[in-house]
Scaffold this motif. Structure first.
Motif, PDB file in Angstrom:
ATOM      1  N   THR A   7      10.175  -3.878  -3.125  1.00 28.68           N
ATOM      2  CA  THR A   7      10.882  -5.011  -2.519  1.00 28.68           C
ATOM      3  C   THR A   7      12.260  -5.151  -3.145  1.00 28.68           C
ATOM      4  O   THR A   7      12.489  -4.720  -4.269  1.00 28.68           O
ATOM      5  CB  THR A   7      10.117  -6.331  -2.763  1.00 28.68           C
ATOM      6  N   GLU A  43       6.305  -7.225   0.152  1.00 32.07           N
ATOM      7  CA  GLU A  43       6.843  -8.550   0.472  1.00 32.07           C
ATOM      8  C   GLU A  43       6.760  -9.412  -0.778  1.00 32.07           C
ATOM      9  O   GLU A  43       5.684  -9.571  -1.355  1.00 32.07           O
ATOM     10  CB  GLU A  43       6.044  -9.199   1.601  1.00 32.07           C
ATOM     11  N   VAL A  52       9.164 -11.352   5.268  1.00 30.73           N
ATOM     12  CA  VAL A  52       9.728 -10.246   6.036  1.00 30.73           C
ATOM     13  C   VAL A  52       8.789  -9.938   7.197  1.00 30.73           C
ATOM     14  O   VAL A  52       7.632 -10.344   7.205  1.00 30.73           O
ATOM     15  CB  VAL A  52       9.921  -8.986   5.165  1.00 30.73           C
ATOM     16  N   ASP A  53       9.275  -9.203   8.193  1.00 32.25           N
ATOM     17  CA  ASP A  53       8.448  -8.834   9.331  1.00 32.25           C
ATOM     18  C   ASP A  53       7.453  -7.747   8.935  1.00 32.25           C
ATOM     19  O   ASP A  53       7.708  -6.939   8.025  1.00 32.25           O
ATOM     20  CB  ASP A  53       9.320  -8.315  10.480  1.00 32.25           C
ATOM     21  N   PRO A  55       6.604  -4.869  10.392  1.00 28.89           N
ATOM     22  CA  PRO A  55       7.079  -3.484  10.393  1.00 28.89           C
ATOM     23  C   PRO A  55       7.885  -3.122   9.139  1.00 28.89           C
ATOM     24  O   PRO A  55       7.802  -1.987   8.655  1.00 28.89           O
ATOM     25  CB  PRO A  55       7.949  -3.408  11.651  1.00 28.89           C
ATOM     26  N   VAL A  56       8.649  -4.071   8.615  1.00 30.07           N
ATOM     27  CA  VAL A  56       9.408  -3.824   7.390  1.00 30.07           C
ATOM     28  C   VAL A  56       8.451  -3.618   6.221  1.00 30.07           C
ATOM     29  O   VAL A  56       8.615  -2.688   5.410  1.00 30.07           O
ATOM     30  CB  VAL A  56      10.367  -5.004   7.101  1.00 30.07           C
ATOM     31  N   GLU A  57       7.459  -4.485   6.138  1.00 33.03           N
ATOM     32  CA  GLU A  57       6.468  -4.387   5.070  1.00 33.03           C
ATOM     33  C   GLU A  57       5.732  -3.046   5.134  1.00 33.03           C
ATOM     34  O   GLU A  57       5.542  -2.372   4.106  1.00 33.03           O
ATOM     35  CB  GLU A  57       5.491  -5.560   5.186  1.00 33.03           C
ATOM     36  N   GLU A  59       6.756  -0.239   6.538  1.00 33.90           N
ATOM     37  CA  GLU A  59       7.678   0.853   6.217  1.00 33.90           C
ATOM     38  C   GLU A  59       7.859   0.991   4.707  1.00 33.90           C
ATOM     39  O   GLU A  59       7.958   2.108   4.182  1.00 33.90           O
ATOM     40  CB  GLU A  59       9.028   0.601   6.885  1.00 33.90           C
ATOM     41  N   ARG A  60       7.867  -0.116   4.004  1.00 26.04           N
ATOM     42  CA  ARG A  60       8.069  -0.074   2.557  1.00 26.04           C
ATOM     43  C   ARG A  60       6.872   0.514   1.815  1.00 26.04           C
ATOM     44  O   ARG A  60       7.045   1.220   0.819  1.00 26.04           O
ATOM     45  CB  ARG A  60       8.342  -1.488   2.033  1.00 26.04           C
TER      46      ARG A  60
END
Length: 266
Positions: A7, A43, A52-53, A55-57, A59-60
């Motif tokens: 993050t 996150e 966060v959304d 998809p972002v989570e 992807e990380r």
């Protein structure tokens, strides 16, 4: 349990391990120092953090989890979202560390029940942006214990096996410093429930406040590892299943001393 925050905004190490290779290297370093589990989060749940959304989570965390699982590392995913948990499990995670205790996403229980992974149910009253407004208790130990029992009952009613459940008192989540100290002092009341207990106090602000009393300002997160190790010993003595920490070496060392001392008593 070693903490791996992928993050930009976690309170202690935000941004240090956003790069996939840096994250993997840090995780492997923690396992070499004695971490049994790597807890990967995408996150931040620090007080005041914005969400966060999904998809972002995803992807990380997913590529990092897959790379670690391929290397034989036991991985947990730190998420409140069923969608993220499902993707992480598919990538190789065997534990879901849900700081909301199943309250944030009604679909989480079905993911846990259908996959058979362990589910860490943390005591939680609301999202990071507002949680400190909810730090009101008649008796924090009794109230947290009762609310965790409610979450366990919910999980069991949802088809989750008792052997999958771990509980966590949620140090720092909708808690004042005094609440945190009370829960630490009476952790044995939670271990008495018969479920494994995770204790997660690493580098948290109540430790910084204590350590800063002689310094005139709160000790920054990087200076709280010795105090964290002390909380780990107290947690082990109370029967905790595990501790979630940033610095593995100090916790490994104090656990070794504690285990040898305990063996010498017998």
């Amino acid at each position: 349990m070693g903490i791996l925050n992928v993050t930009p905004d976690s309170f202690s190490d935000g941004g240090k391990y956003l790069d996939r290779e840096d994250a993997i290297a840090h995780a492997l370093r923690m396992t070499s120092e004695g971490a049994d589990i790597i807890d990967v989060g995408g996150e931040s749940t620090r007080p005041g953090a914005e969400r966060v959304d999904a998809p972002v989570e995803i992807e990380r965390v997913v590529d990092v989890i897959a790379a670690l699982a391929e290397r034989g590392v036991t991985v947990s995913v730190d998420t409140m979202r069923a969608q993220v948990a499902a993707a992480a499990i598919e990538a190789g995670a065997t534990i879901v560390n849900d700081v909301s205790g199943g309250l944030a996403d009604p679909d989480m229980a079905s993911v846990i029940a259908s996959t058979g992974v362990k589910w860490i149910l943390m005591h939680w009253r609301g999202h990071s942006a507002d949680m400190q407004k909810l730090a009101r208790y008649d008796d924090v130990v009794a109230d947290v214990k009762a609310e965790l029992e409610d979450r366990v009952e919910y999980a069991l009613d949802s088809g989750v096996d008792a052997g999958q459940i771990v509980i966590d008192p949620g140090i720092g989540f909708a808690k004042t410093a005094e609440h945190n100290w009370a829960l630490s002092a009476h952790l044995d009341q939670l271990t008495a429930l018969g479920y494994p207990v995770l204790f997660a106090a690493s580098r948290k602000s109540y430790l910084g406040r204590l350590l800063g009393e002689l310094e005139g300002r709160d000790r920054p997160p990087s200076g709280r590892d010795t105090a964290t190790a002390a909380t780990s010993v107290l947690a082990f003595e109370a029967g905790a299943w595990g501790v979630r920490v940033h610095d593995i070496q100090s916790t490994y060392d104090v656990r070794a001393v504690w285990e040898r001392t305990r063996a010498a008593r017998n």
